[in-house]
Scaffold this active site. Structure first.
Site, PDB file in Angstrom:
ATOM      1  N   ARG A  57     -15.637 -45.642 139.404  1.00 48.91           N
ATOM      2  CA  ARG A  57     -15.797 -44.703 139.924  1.00 48.91           C
ATOM      3  C   ARG A  57     -16.299 -43.977 138.965  1.00 48.91           C
ATOM      4  O   ARG A  57     -15.761 -42.970 138.302  1.00 48.91           O
ATOM      5  CB  ARG A  57     -15.271 -43.652 140.942  1.00 48.91           C
ATOM      6  N   GLN A  81     -20.680 -51.409 150.992  1.00 42.75           N
ATOM      7  CA  GLN A  81     -21.775 -50.113 151.166  1.00 42.75           C
ATOM      8  C   GLN A  81     -22.165 -50.599 149.872  1.00 42.75           C
ATOM      9  O   GLN A  81     -21.219 -50.966 148.726  1.00 42.75           O
ATOM     10  CB  GLN A  81     -21.052 -48.571 151.442  1.00 42.75           C
ATOM     11  N   ARG A  86     -22.160 -53.989 142.052  1.00 44.84           N
ATOM     12  CA  ARG A  86     -20.729 -53.979 141.117  1.00 44.84           C
ATOM     13  C   ARG A  86     -19.782 -54.153 141.220  1.00 44.84           C
ATOM     14  O   ARG A  86     -18.730 -53.734 141.028  1.00 44.84           O
ATOM     15  CB  ARG A  86     -20.989 -51.811 141.251  1.00 44.84           C
ATOM     16  N   HIS A 159     -26.598 -46.176 140.158  1.00 44.36           N
ATOM     17  CA  HIS A 159     -25.532 -45.243 140.531  1.00 44.36           C
ATOM     18  C   HIS A 159     -25.302 -43.966 139.028  1.00 44.36           C
ATOM     19  O   HIS A 159     -24.142 -44.427 139.175  1.00 44.36           O
ATOM     20  CB  HIS A 159     -24.746 -45.870 141.347  1.00 44.36           C
ATOM     21  N   GLU A 264     -29.483 -40.261 141.105  1.00 43.75           N
ATOM     22  CA  GLU A 264     -30.065 -42.406 141.141  1.00 43.75           C
ATOM     23  C   GLU A 264     -31.317 -42.741 141.389  1.00 43.75           C
ATOM     24  O   GLU A 264     -31.521 -42.776 142.281  1.00 43.75           O
ATOM     25  CB  GLU A 264     -28.787 -42.356 142.311  1.00 43.75           C
TER      26      GLU A 264
HETATM   27  O1  LIG Z   1     -17.773 -44.252 147.553  1.00 43.80           O
HETATM   28  P1  LIG Z   1     -19.444 -44.974 147.160  1.00 43.80           P
HETATM   29  O2  LIG Z   1     -19.183 -46.741 147.937  1.00 43.80           O
HETATM   30  O3  LIG Z   1     -19.283 -45.292 146.025  1.00 43.80           O
HETATM   31  O4  LIG Z   1     -20.949 -44.117 147.614  1.00 43.80           O
HETATM   32  C1  LIG Z   1     -20.868 -42.331 147.470  1.00 43.80           C
HETATM   33  C2  LIG Z   1     -21.866 -41.941 147.606  1.00 43.80           C
HETATM   34  O5  LIG Z   1     -23.241 -42.624 146.893  1.00 43.80           O
HETATM   35  C3  LIG Z   1     -24.103 -42.057 146.978  1.00 43.80           C
HETATM   36  O6  LIG Z   1     -25.209 -43.067 146.599  1.00 43.80           O
HETATM   37  C4  LIG Z   1     -24.815 -41.788 148.639  1.00 43.80           C
HETATM   38  O7  LIG Z   1     -25.777 -41.364 149.032  1.00 43.80           O
HETATM   39  C5  LIG Z   1     -23.606 -41.664 149.124  1.00 43.80           C
HETATM   40  O8  LIG Z   1     -23.679 -41.335 150.910  1.00 43.80           O
HETATM   41  C6  LIG Z   1     -21.758 -42.027 149.114  1.00 43.80           C
HETATM   42  O9  LIG Z   1     -21.114 -41.153 149.310  1.00 43.80           O
END
Ligand SMILES: O=P(O)(O)OC[C@H]1O[C@@H](O)[C@H](O)[C@@H](O)[C@@H]1O
Length: 296
Positions: A57, A81, A86, A159, A264
């Site tokens: 994070r 997602q 990663r 990201h 990003e």
């Molecule tokens: O919690 P994750 O999977 O790292 O994603 C964090 C954020 O990543 C961003 O790139 C997305 O646009 C968001 O929708 C998302 O909440």
């Protein structure tokens, strides 16, 4: 020594300015720190897992082969997602340049997270190059399709979690006139605002941004971050704000949304398709620049 390895991470130190450093975790080949003349440029949650138990994070997580959750491509839709890059441990290939210190990491199905390559059984070869300038950080990605028969369809996105002293004094410039898709409103529109300010949850995907637009993060008139992109036509601007920050267990402190902003760069508005044997490459360059307001 401009490059040292320390167990699960690699640290680059600029030979002409020891206070400029970058730290890359082998897990996810995630940049978790970039200090420019001793000042941290990236935001890293105090609750970030650095042990490989979940994607980091903060810093610069790498998003491949899918941005978000794909609902249309049969195989990509099986991935979590933001895909598998990663949350796989990459191979450190070593140093390619001593000044500016430059290193490379590689990922392929042979070493990627097996749970995920099982559901997305495509061949790929990723080479990440990280270059630490005395006043810049450049991350290059090269994606090759080693297959002799299959096409490779994917998204790519850096990201990037950027640090700011105070999000309420901060704006993002040079996106005026660009079309965006608002993930919260679930609608697309052209952003006519002269700058992007953050005073609530923000989750928007700017699409097909002119290559020459330098995206700047500006605080109190001072450009604190400048982002130059190559072959990355899109950019997500994301800040979780209060409620979303509370909903993420690894987002700490809960007030952290006040001191971060994700900008990003990626190719996410559609899938890149590589024919067998083809290669695609792109980079993000983060550096300090003077105010460059481009109302192109
Ligand atoms: O919690 P994750 O999977 O790292 O994603 C964090 C954020 O990543 C961003 O790139 C997305 O646009 C968001 O929708 C998302 O909440």
């Amino acid at each position: 020594m401009s490059v040292t390895t320390d167990g699960d991470r690699v640290v680059l130190t600029h030979p002409e300015d020891k206070t400029s450093t970058v730290t890359i975790l082998n897990y996810g080949a995630t940049v978790i720190s970039w200090k420019l003349k001793g000042k941290e440029q990236l935001w890293l949650s105090e609750g970030a897992k650095l042990d490989g138990s979940k994607p980091v994070r903060g810093g610069i997580p790498l998003v491949f082969p899918v941005f978000g959750k794909n609902k249309t491509d049969e195989a990509l839709s099986k991935l979590p997602q933001h895909g598998l890059a990663r949350n796989s441990t990459w191979e450190f290939l070593g140093q390619t340049k001593s000044n500016p210190p430059t290193v490379q990491f590689a990922l392929s199905p042979e070493i990627a997270n097996p749970e995920l390559t099982k559901v997305w059984p495509f061949d790929f070869s990723l080479i990440l190059t990280v270059e630490l300038g005395i006043d810049f950080l450049k991350t290059d990605i090269e994606v090759t399709n080693p297959s002799k028969t299959q096409e490779l369809k994917f998204n790519w996105l850096f990201h990037t979690y950027l640090k700011t002293e105070d999000i309420e004094d901060t704006f993002v410039s040079n996106l005026v006139g660009m079309e965006l898709y608002d993930q919260l409103l679930q609608e697309a529109y052209v952003d006519k605002h002269p700058v992007v300010t953050i005073h609530e949850e923000k989750d928007v995907i700017y699409r097909n941004i002119d290559d020459e637009r330098l995206i700047q993060v500006v605080r109190k008139g001072e450009p604190i971050h400048t982002l130059k992109r190559h072959n990355l036509p899109d950019a997500v601007v994301w800040n979780p704000w209060i409620a979303k920050s509370k909903s993420m267990a690894d987002f700490e402190p809960k007030t952290g949304y006040q001191t971060m902003l994700c900008v990003e760069p990626g190719h996410v508005h559609d899938l890149i398709t590589l024919a067998p044997g083809e290669t695609w490459s792109a980079y993000q360059l983060l550096y300090r620049d003077t105010l460059k307001y481009q109302a192109i």
